[in-house]
Motif scaffolding. Structure first.
Motif, mmCIF file in Angstrom:
data_model
loop_
_atom_site.group_PDB
_atom_site.id
_atom_site.type_symbol
_atom_site.label_atom_id
_atom_site.label_comp_id
_atom_site.label_asym_id
_atom_site.label_seq_id
_atom_site.Cartn_x
_atom_site.Cartn_y
_atom_site.Cartn_z
ATOM 1 N N SER A 40 4.398 3.209 1.073
ATOM 2 C CA SER A 40 4.098 2.309 2.194
ATOM 3 C C SER A 40 3.466 3.092 3.342
ATOM 4 C CB SER A 40 5.379 1.630 2.699
ATOM 5 O OG SER A 40 5.784 0.674 1.763
ATOM 6 N N GLN B 115 -4.951 2.062 5.588
ATOM 7 C CA GLN B 115 -5.439 0.846 6.255
ATOM 8 C C GLN B 115 -5.916 1.173 7.665
ATOM 9 O OE1 GLN B 115 -2.452 -1.949 7.638
ATOM 10 N NE2 GLN B 115 -3.700 -3.693 6.999
ATOM 11 N N LYS B 116 -5.151 1.974 8.374
ATOM 12 C CA LYS B 116 -5.527 2.321 9.746
ATOM 13 C C LYS B 116 -6.860 3.066 9.770
ATOM 14 C CE LYS B 116 -4.346 5.078 13.761
ATOM 15 N NZ LYS B 116 -3.350 5.465 14.753
ATOM 16 N N PRO C 184 -3.319 -6.233 9.496
ATOM 17 C CA PRO C 184 -4.584 -5.610 9.880
ATOM 18 C C PRO C 184 -4.750 -5.638 11.406
ATOM 19 C CG PRO C 184 -4.905 -7.305 8.186
ATOM 20 C CD PRO C 184 -3.520 -7.464 8.725
ATOM 21 N N SER C 185 -5.202 -4.556 11.969
ATOM 22 C CA SER C 185 -5.347 -4.447 13.419
ATOM 23 C C SER C 185 -6.716 -3.878 13.750
ATOM 24 C CB SER C 185 -4.281 -3.516 13.995
ATOM 25 O OG SER C 185 -2.997 -3.948 13.610
ATOM 26 N N ILE C 186 -7.454 -4.597 14.575
ATOM 27 C CA ILE C 186 -8.780 -4.111 14.972
ATOM 28 C C ILE C 186 -8.631 -2.825 15.788
ATOM 29 C CG2 ILE C 186 -10.842 -4.666 16.346
ATOM 30 C CD1 ILE C 186 -10.494 -7.589 15.434
ATOM 31 N N LYS D 90 -0.156 3.716 2.478
ATOM 32 C CA LYS D 90 -0.944 2.475 2.584
ATOM 33 C C LYS D 90 -1.264 2.170 4.045
ATOM 34 C CE LYS D 90 0.665 0.039 -1.544
ATOM 35 N NZ LYS D 90 1.447 -1.079 -2.065
ATOM 36 N N ARG D 91 -0.253 2.313 4.906
ATOM 37 C CA ARG D 91 -0.447 2.015 6.327
ATOM 38 C C ARG D 91 -1.477 2.976 6.929
ATOM 39 N NH1 ARG D 91 4.575 1.122 7.295
ATOM 40 N NH2 ARG D 91 4.446 -1.139 7.235
ATOM 41 N N GLU E 278 -10.855 9.906 20.827
ATOM 42 C CA GLU E 278 -11.934 10.104 19.864
ATOM 43 C C GLU E 278 -13.014 9.022 19.999
ATOM 44 O OE1 GLU E 278 -11.064 11.326 15.596
ATOM 45 O OE2 GLU E 278 -12.164 9.445 15.319
ATOM 46 N N ARG E 279 -12.568 7.780 20.226
ATOM 47 C CA ARG E 279 -13.539 6.692 20.438
ATOM 48 C C ARG E 279 -14.429 6.997 21.661
ATOM 49 N NH1 ARG E 279 -12.462 1.958 17.606
ATOM 50 N NH2 ARG E 279 -10.352 1.790 16.802
ATOM 51 N N ARG F 212 -9.261 10.877 8.527
ATOM 52 C CA ARG F 212 -8.686 12.085 9.100
ATOM 53 C C ARG F 212 -7.446 12.473 8.291
ATOM 54 N NH1 ARG F 212 -8.144 9.412 14.881
ATOM 55 N NH2 ARG F 212 -7.128 7.976 13.464
ATOM 56 N N PRO G 154 2.194 -10.473 6.883
ATOM 57 C CA PRO G 154 1.988 -9.439 5.859
ATOM 58 C C PRO G 154 2.692 -8.134 6.232
ATOM 59 C CG PRO G 154 -0.069 -9.941 7.032
ATOM 60 C CD PRO G 154 0.942 -10.929 7.498
ATOM 61 N N GLU G 155 3.082 -7.386 5.211
ATOM 62 C CA GLU G 155 3.765 -6.104 5.461
ATOM 63 C C GLU G 155 2.834 -5.154 6.228
ATOM 64 O OE1 GLU G 155 5.033 -4.121 1.902
ATOM 65 O OE2 GLU G 155 5.905 -2.435 3.027
ATOM 66 N N PHE G 156 1.549 -5.223 5.903
ATOM 67 C CA PHE G 156 0.578 -4.334 6.556
ATOM 68 C C PHE G 156 -0.382 -5.197 7.363
ATOM 69 C CE2 PHE G 156 1.926 -2.545 2.502
ATOM 70 C CZ PHE G 156 2.502 -1.352 2.926
ATOM 71 N N ASP H 117 -5.442 -0.014 16.572
ATOM 72 C CA ASP H 117 -4.060 0.426 16.355
ATOM 73 C C ASP H 117 -4.026 1.880 16.805
ATOM 74 O OD1 ASP H 117 -1.455 0.727 15.525
ATOM 75 O OD2 ASP H 117 -1.946 0.873 13.397
ATOM 76 N N ASP H 118 -4.324 2.091 18.085
ATOM 77 C CA ASP H 118 -4.683 3.423 18.568
ATOM 78 C C ASP H 118 -3.571 4.100 19.361
ATOM 79 O OD1 ASP H 118 -7.142 2.722 17.530
ATOM 80 O OD2 ASP H 118 -8.292 3.379 19.277
ATOM 81 N N GLY I 212 -4.866 -7.862 3.171
ATOM 82 C CA GLY I 212 -5.465 -8.894 4.004
ATOM 83 C C GLY I 212 -4.478 -9.335 5.058
ATOM 84 N N ILE J 288 -9.851 0.728 8.844
ATOM 85 C CA ILE J 288 -10.237 -0.193 9.917
ATOM 86 C C ILE J 288 -10.799 0.575 11.106
ATOM 87 C CG2 ILE J 288 -9.404 -1.935 11.552
ATOM 88 C CD1 ILE J 288 -7.440 -2.875 9.410
ATOM 89 N N ARG J 289 -10.236 1.753 11.371
ATOM 90 C CA ARG J 289 -10.743 2.556 12.489
ATOM 91 C C ARG J 289 -12.220 2.891 12.290
ATOM 92 N NH1 ARG J 289 -11.685 7.699 13.855
ATOM 93 N NH2 ARG J 289 -11.401 8.266 11.684
#
Lengths: 469, 172
Positions: free
Chosen positions: A335, A342-343, B65-67, A338-339, B77-78, A262, B61-63, B69-70, A182, A346-347
């Protein structure tokens, strides 16, 4: 519903349109569904330390979820007992106490009222603080790290509520191995909360058509081949639909884990863990570990296992929700992985997600039509493969093996919605536990006492029930 | 980060760059934008943060969240998805208008790179009646090569914690 109108006939797979738009039905849902069912609050990984908190919603009630000194988790209505102001206005943090911004009433992390400013000078006599703590959420329990709350003290335990769904979810959560990243993304959708919840529970049907564009540019594979809904190119049934007690359910596609992501990193990771899962939990859950799931935990919590997205549909009126989205990972992942996960999550299913962006137009479109007084009459269907729903010798719940594309879990969602809207209390719901599938299952799997009913019998049966009230 | 102001000529060139970008975005000519205005090493980023008290001492946070991150290929691709003709939300097409304002440009430690700050307003009309406004800021790193500017890094900052549009599938 407790009145003379039948809103759902889950056996036939139909529900009235008005359940998506009528204000009076929505107000009843806030009491009977959101006031009585277990609702997702947070994940333990979001509040690891004593005093860590998050604020969220249970239905339209604002709640505060706090890690206690003894490591347990408590939740409270986020409202001062003096004038009702919100005592915590941040989304997350770590505090030793919560101070109301209106007059400074101060509550401990256990919800107790610990300070009333100018008490001695202005109240005349001591304030009895013992009855003025923050109103607690009746039950807070966690399933493998996923923290849920329930506002009804008479409700079954979380484990009982999840029931057979917990057996399935052990596949990827056992030992607390799954966690959420989060804070959640948040966005508004102009739709009824049941539409996305139903969609995630069962709707493999829309994937090929709604998401045709995203699938065209996604990696080729079990999901990529669905683009355009022109056919399912496999020699065997590609997956199954699963429905369990209390409205939970999912569709899964075999051997499709990570197929929206991917690269091979997630798939390689899951493959490396699969033998251990199969050994510990058995062959079926070993197979489910490498499947892709679209799932809903009744009422408003959904997830995509192996696309790693986890969502709550927060209701904001009959025609509006907030979508809250976390990424779901395995604690043992590096890590870097996980990154990456997450990417990719969200993508695809974030606020600008390649798949997420496709859904809004339909969820919105299903709602805006209901403004028409003639359009909103009548019913909608959830009848795909009615008659193929069965029990299974090894898998708990009700299963349709025809295809992962089906509406079994959708019928189950509305079946329980109708039951919980109708029931006076949890005792009535408990009383149906032993025979909740009896008027549903296909004839060959009905019990030997002949308890099965055909569809028209069911409607008559329900009308008799309602008339008797 | 920002150090010295740049020449009026360069400032004018950056303004032209942004106006052209806003025109291409408003025409949804995303591929032209990508090919003509974006560096191959682009990082296009829209991180989110939750609402915290000022005194909150916890690290982010370590990670995060990013709407968005391209990198270049993610953006491509988008755009390719939009070009399939299968995005039902865009058929009939939405109408979108981009305004760019408050442009500041500064030199950096690298002679050919500049930092800029700008604000934007996007008005998106979908269906017959739906209209959303998205207002934000951008922190960009621009690269000047052979007299042409390209976008090397962009961080988009939005005030909305709960995004009011049904999605943010448009470039900012």
């Amino acid at each position: 519903m407790g009145n003379s109108e039948i809103l759902v006939d889950a056996t036939a797979g139909v529900q009235k349109r008005k359940i998506f738009s009528a204000e009076e039905i929505y107000q009843l849902e806030l009491e009977k569904v959101f006031g009585r069912c277990w609702l997702f609050l947070t994940h333990e990984s979001e509040i690891p330390k004593s005093g860590d908190f998050v604020t969220t919603f249970m239905g339209e009630d604002r709640v505060l979820v706090v890690r206690q000194a003894d490591r347990s988790v408590k939740a409270f209505l986020n409202s001062c007992r003096h004038r009702g102001n919100q005592v915590c206005r941040a989304e997350s943090g770590n505090l030793r106490s919560f101070i109301c911004s209106y007059h400074g009433w101060t509550y401990g992390i256990d919800g107790s009222l610990i300070n009333v400013p100018l008490e001695k000078e202005c109240y005349g006599s001591p304030v009895d603080k013992t009855n003025l703590g923050l109103a607690p959420v009746a039950k807070v329990e966690n399933f493998n790290g996923f923290v849920f709350g329930c506002l009804d003290p008479e409700a079954p335990s979380l484990r009982e509520y999840l029931g057979e769904m917990a057996w399935y979810m052990e596949t990827f959560t056992s030992g607390g191995r799954a966690e959420l990243l989060g804070p959640p993304l948040k966005s508004v959708l102009h739709t009824n909360w049941k539409l996305p919840a139903e969609n995630f529970a069962c709707d493999g049907y829309h994937v090929g058509w709604t998401h045709a564009a995203a699938l065209k540019v996604a990696p080729a594979g079990p999901l990529g081949q669905l683009a355009g809904n022109t056919g399912i190119n496999t020699t065997e049934a590609p997956g199954i639909q699963i429905a369990t007690r209390h409205g939970h359910g999912f569709g899964c596609i075999w051997n499709a884990a990570s197929s929206i992501h991917r690269g091979t990193a997630l798939n390689d990771y899951l493959l490396s863990k699969q033998p251990e899962v199969a050994k510990r939990l058995g062959e079926w859950r070993g197979k489910l570990f490498m499947a892709h799931w679209d799932a809903t935990i009744f009422p408003n919590c959904s997830f995509l296992y192996a696309t790693n997205t986890f969502k709550v549909w927060q209701p904001k009126g009959p025609g509006e929700i907030e979508v809250w989205t976390w990424s779901m990972v395995d604690k043992e992942m590096s890590s870097e992985l996980k990154r990456n996960v997450q990417k990719e999550a969200i993508r695809t299913f974030g606020t600008a997600g390649t798949f997420e962006s496709d859904d809004a137009v339909n969820f919105h479109g299903c709602m805006r039509t209901n403004r028409g007084p003639q359009t909103r009459k009548g019913q909608l269907t959830n009848s795909m493969a009615v008659g193929f729903d069965k029990t299974h010798p090894e898998l708990p719940g009700v299963i349709s093996e025809l295809s992962f594309i089906g509406e079994t879990a959708g019928r189950n969602f509305y079946r329980f919605w109708d039951e919980v809207m109708d029931a006076a209390n949890w005792d009535e719901i408990r009383a149906a536990n032993s025979h909740w599938t009896e008027d549903w299952l296909a004839p060959e799997t009905r019990d030997t006492n002949g308890n099965g009913r055909n569809q028209s019998d069911h409607f008559e049966h329900r009308q008799t029930q309602v008339a008797g009230k | 980060m920002a150090s010295a102001s740049v020449s009026p000529d360069l400032h004018q060139q950056v303004l032209q760059f942004y106006y052209r970008e806003a025109r291409l975005f408003s025409g949804k000519q995303y591929r032209q934008w990508l090919e003509a205005m974006v560096d191959r090493e682009i990082h296009y980023w829209l991180p989110i943060a939750d609402l915290r008290y000022r005194a909150d001492r916890r690290p982010p946070p370590e990670f995060v969240p990013s709407i968005y991150d391209d990198n270049y290929d993610d953006l491509e691709e988008r755009i390719r998805r939009l070009e399939t003709g299968l995005v039902w939300m865009e058929d009939p097409p939405s109408r979108i208008r981009h305004l760019t304002t408050n442009v500041e440009v500064y030199g950096t430690d690298v002679a050919s790179e500049f930092d800029s700050f700008s604000n934007f307003l996007v008005c998106r009309n979908t269906e017959d009646t739906d209209e959303t406004l998205t207002i934000g800021a951008r922190e960009d790193r621009l690269r000047l090569r052979d007299g042409n500017l390209t976008l090397l890094r962009r961080k988009v900052i939005l005030g909305q914690r709960v995004i009011k549009d049904t999605n943010l599938y448009f470039l900012m």
